[in-house]
Design a protein around this motif. Structure first.
Motif, PDB file in Angstrom:
ATOM      1  N   GLU A  21       0.859  -1.169   0.109  1.00 31.79           N
ATOM      2  CA  GLU A  21       0.188   0.296   0.177  1.00 31.79           C
ATOM      3  C   GLU A  21       0.846   1.500  -0.413  1.00 31.79           C
ATOM      4  OE1 GLU A  21      -3.646  -0.578   2.962  1.00 31.79           O
ATOM      5  OE2 GLU A  21      -1.387  -1.730   3.535  1.00 31.79           O
ATOM      6  N   GLU A 223       1.478  -6.157   8.698  1.00 34.82           N
ATOM      7  CA  GLU A 223       1.595  -5.215   8.228  1.00 34.82           C
ATOM      8  C   GLU A 223       2.912  -4.309   8.277  1.00 34.82           C
ATOM      9  OE1 GLU A 223      -1.951  -2.448   7.400  1.00 34.82           O
ATOM     10  OE2 GLU A 223      -0.677  -1.189   6.458  1.00 34.82           O
ATOM     11  N   LYS A 274      -3.984  -5.917  14.352  1.00 35.91           N
ATOM     12  CA  LYS A 274      -5.194  -5.057  13.226  1.00 35.91           C
ATOM     13  C   LYS A 274      -6.342  -4.889  13.229  1.00 35.91           C
ATOM     14  CE  LYS A 274      -5.196  -4.723   8.493  1.00 35.91           C
ATOM     15  NZ  LYS A 274      -4.833  -3.138   8.405  1.00 35.91           N
TER      16      LYS A 274
END
Ligand code: ADP
Ligand code: MG
Length: 490
Positions: A21, A223, A274
Motif C-alpha cells: 500500500e 503490515e 490489526k
C-alpha cells in the motif's frame, strides 16, 4: 518455478507473499479540502486553515487538481477510472487528527483495477495487479523531540492530498517489492503526479507480508508501516518473513498485526493488533457530494500524459539498440532516461547506457546520491564516451578519468590534457616500447621462440604497463605479432 527468492527454514522451503500500500502525495499547491499550502519544510503550523484544524462548522471543498492527479495516475496504471466515487469518514482518535476521522474513499474509490509491469535484474518480468487507487487526507505530525516532557503537534501535513495505491498480493520477494516501488516512483515522477521524494515523505510504503509453503493458500499477514526508503522496505520484508517462518516452525501461529521496522536493530516490532474495517465505522461524509467525472475530463487528462516509462523503454530498445535490462534500469530510475538520451547524442547508445548503469549508478550508489545530484553531467558523460569512440583514450583509462570526473566535477577533456592521458596511437612510439620490453626480457622471448605462444599476452601486458595503460592495446597486439612472427599466418 517463479525464480523468486524463498526462505529455507528448518522444515523446508517457504514462499513469501507481499502486497504494498503506497501513499503518494499528489502534486498540488493546496490541500485536498482546503486552500492551505502544501510546500515542504515550512515552519510548524503555518500551513493550516480552519478546515485542516477542524474548527466547528468548517466545510471541506474538493481540490480539482488533486482529483486530476489521481485520474492521471490511474490512466498511467492502465486502470479503470470510476465515473462515480465517494468520500467516506474513517473514524478513529489520534492527537494528530483534529477531525476525529480521516476523509478517505472506501467502497467507491476513484480508480479501480490496473497493473504495473516490473522488470527484474535477472531478466524476469512480473506484472503486478493494482487493486485500486483512492484519494485521502494525510494526518498531522506529532513531534516528540522538542522537549523532554511535552509532545507537540504540527498540522502542516494535515489535509495534504494522498493517493493510496494498493497492489494485489502479487509480489514474491523483497527484490520484487523494491523493484515495484522503484518503478511506481518512476511512473509517478514521469507524469508529475507526485514528486516521489521518499526522504521528505512524499512517498511512503506499507508492506503486507505473509509466508506459506510454495503454492499453498495465503497465510496470515502482518503490515509493516511507513517504510520510507527502498532499502528499508526490502530489509524490513526480509526480516519480517524470517520472523514469521521462525514462529510457524516453532509450532505457533502468526498474529495479524501492524508492525514497525527498526532500521538500527534490523527487526520489526509489534505496534498494534490489526483493526478491521468495521472498527472504523466508515460512512459517506455528509459534507461532500459524491465525485462524478465526465468522459471529457478523463480524455483531456489522458491527452496530457507524457510518454510513459514502458513506452520509453520500448523506444530505447528500438532506437538505440539497448538491451532490455539496461532499458528497464534506465526507466526505473527517476530522470535516468532523459539523462541517457542527452548523453547518447551522436554516440553508441549501448556504450553510453553501459557507462550509466554500471559506472555512474555504481558511483552514485556508493556516494548515496540521487542522479539529480550527480557531479558528472549527461553532457560530460557523453564527452567521455566520445573520447573513447574517437580513440583518444582507452576504456581502461576512461575508468580513471571517470573516477576523477566524479570526484572533482571536471570535464573529461580537461582531465585527459592535464594528466597527459591521450592514448598512444603512434606506431613508432609503440614499436619503441615493444623493443624495450623484448630486450629487457630475453628469457620470455626465448620461451616464445620455443613455442610457448601464451607469452605474447604477457608482453602486451609489459608494454601496457610501460606506457601507463596509454598505448592502444589493439595496436600493441598487432605490432607485437608482426615483430615476433614477421611472416606468420597472423
Ligand atoms: P486492509 O485494508 O486491511 O489493509 P486489504 O485487503 O486492502 O486490507 O489489503 C491490503 C494489502 O494487503 C493489499 O496490498 C493486499 O495485496 C495485501 N494482502 C492481502 N492479503 C495478504 C496476504 N495474505 N499476504 C500478504 N499480503 C496480503
Ligand atoms: Mg491497509
Amino acid at each position: 518455478m517463479t525464480g523468486a527468492r524463498t526462505i529455507v527454514g528448518a522444515t523446508g522451503e517457504w514462499e513469501l507473499v507481499i502486497g504494498l500500500e503506497v501513499h503518494a502525495q499528489a502534486a498540488t499547491r493546496s490541500k485536498l479540502f482546503s486552500g492551505a499550502a502544501t510546500a515542504f519544510g515550512a515552519e510548524p503550523n503555518v500551513q493550516v486553515s480552519l478546515v485542516d484544524a477542524a474548527m466547528p462548522g468548517m466545510l471541506p471543498v474538493i481540490n480539482g487538481a488533486a482529483v486530476d492527479q489521481a485520474i492521471r495516475t490511474g490512466l498511467a496504471l492502465g486502470a479503470e477510472v470510476n465515473r462515480f466515487s465517494v468520500f467516506d469518514r474513517k473514524n478513529y482518535f489520534y492527537p494528530d487528527l483534529p477531525q476525529g476521522y480521516q476523509i478517505s474513499q472506501y467502497r467507491h474509490p476513484i480508480v479501480g483495477a490496473g497493473e504495473l509491469r516490473v522488470d527484474l535484474p535477472d531478466g524476469r518480468t512480473r506484472v503486478v495487479g493494482i487493486e485500486r487507487l483512492h484519494l485521502e487526507q494525510d494526518a498531522g505530525k506529532l513531534v516528540h523531540d522538542r522537549s523532554a516532557t511535552d509532545s507537540h503537534v504540527d498540522l502542516n501535513r494535515a489535509g495534504i492530498p494522498l493517493m493510496e495505491i494498493v497492489s494485489r498480493p502479487d509480489l514474491r520477494d523483497w527484490e520484487e517489492a523494491g523493484a515495484y516501488l522503484r518503478k511506481l516512483r518512476a511512473l509517478l515522477r514521469a507524469i508529475g503526479s507526485c514528486d516521489g521524494n521518499m526522504e521528505q515523505g512524499s512517498l511512503r510504503a506499507d508492506a503486507n507480508v505473509s509466508v506459506r509453503r510454495p503454492g499453498a493458500p495465503l497465510g496470515t499477514r502482518c503490515e509493516l508501516k511507513n517504510l520510507n526508503s527502498v532499502r528499508f522496505l526490502m530489509r524490513a520484508i526480509e526480516v519480517e518473513a524470517r520472523r514469521q517462518v521462525g514462529i510457524i516452525e516453532a509450532g505457533e501461529a502468526v498474529r495479524q498485526e501492524t508492525r514497525l521496522y527498526d532500521p538500527q536493530r534490523n527487526e520489526t516490532r509489534a505496534m498494534r493488533s490489526k483493526e478491521d474495517a468495521h472498527d472504523y465505522r466508515y460512512f459517506p461524509d455528509p459534507d461532500l457530494l459524491p465525485l462524478s467525472l465526465s468522459d471529457a475530463r478523463i480524455e483531456r487528462l489522458r491527452d496530457s500524459l507524457p510518454e510513459l516509462p514502458d513506452e520509453i523503454r520500448e523506444r530505447l530498445i528500438g532506437e538505440y539498440g539497448l538491451t532490455p535490462y539496461d532499458a528497464s534500469v534506465l526507466v526505473a530510475e527517476p530522470d535516468a532516461a532523459g539523462f541517457f538520451e542527452a548523453a547518447a547524442q551522436g554516440r553508441s547508445g549501448k556504450r553510453v547506457a553501459n557507462w550509466i548503469v554500471t559506472n555512474l549508478f555504481g558511483a552514485l550508489n556508493e556516494a548515496e546520491r540521487p542522479l539529480a545530484e550527480s557531479p558528472v553531467s549527461a553532457e560530460a558523460l557523453g564527452q567521455l564516451v566520445g573520447l573513447i569512440e574517437n580513440g583518444t583514450i582507452s576504456d581502461r583509462i576512461a575508468r580513471d578519468v571517470f573516477e576523477e570526473m566524479f570526484r572533482t566535477g571536471s570535464s573529461p577533456q580537461a582531465i585527459v590534457e592535464a594528466r597527459g592521458l591521450r592514448q598512444i596511437q603512434d606506431a613508432d612510439a609503440i614499436d619503441a616500447a615493444i623493443d624495450a620490453a623484448l630486450s629487457a626480457n630475453p628469457g620470455q622471448l626465448e620461451q616464445y621462440r620455443a613455442g610457448k605462444t601464451k607469452v605474447l599476452g604477457w608482453f602486451v601486458g609489459q608494454v601496457m604497463k610501460a606506457t601507463r595503460g596509454q598505448a592502444n592495446p589493439a595496436l600493441v597486439n598487432a605490432r607485437l605479432r608482426q615483430k615476433l612472427d614477421p611472416d606468420g599466418a597472423g
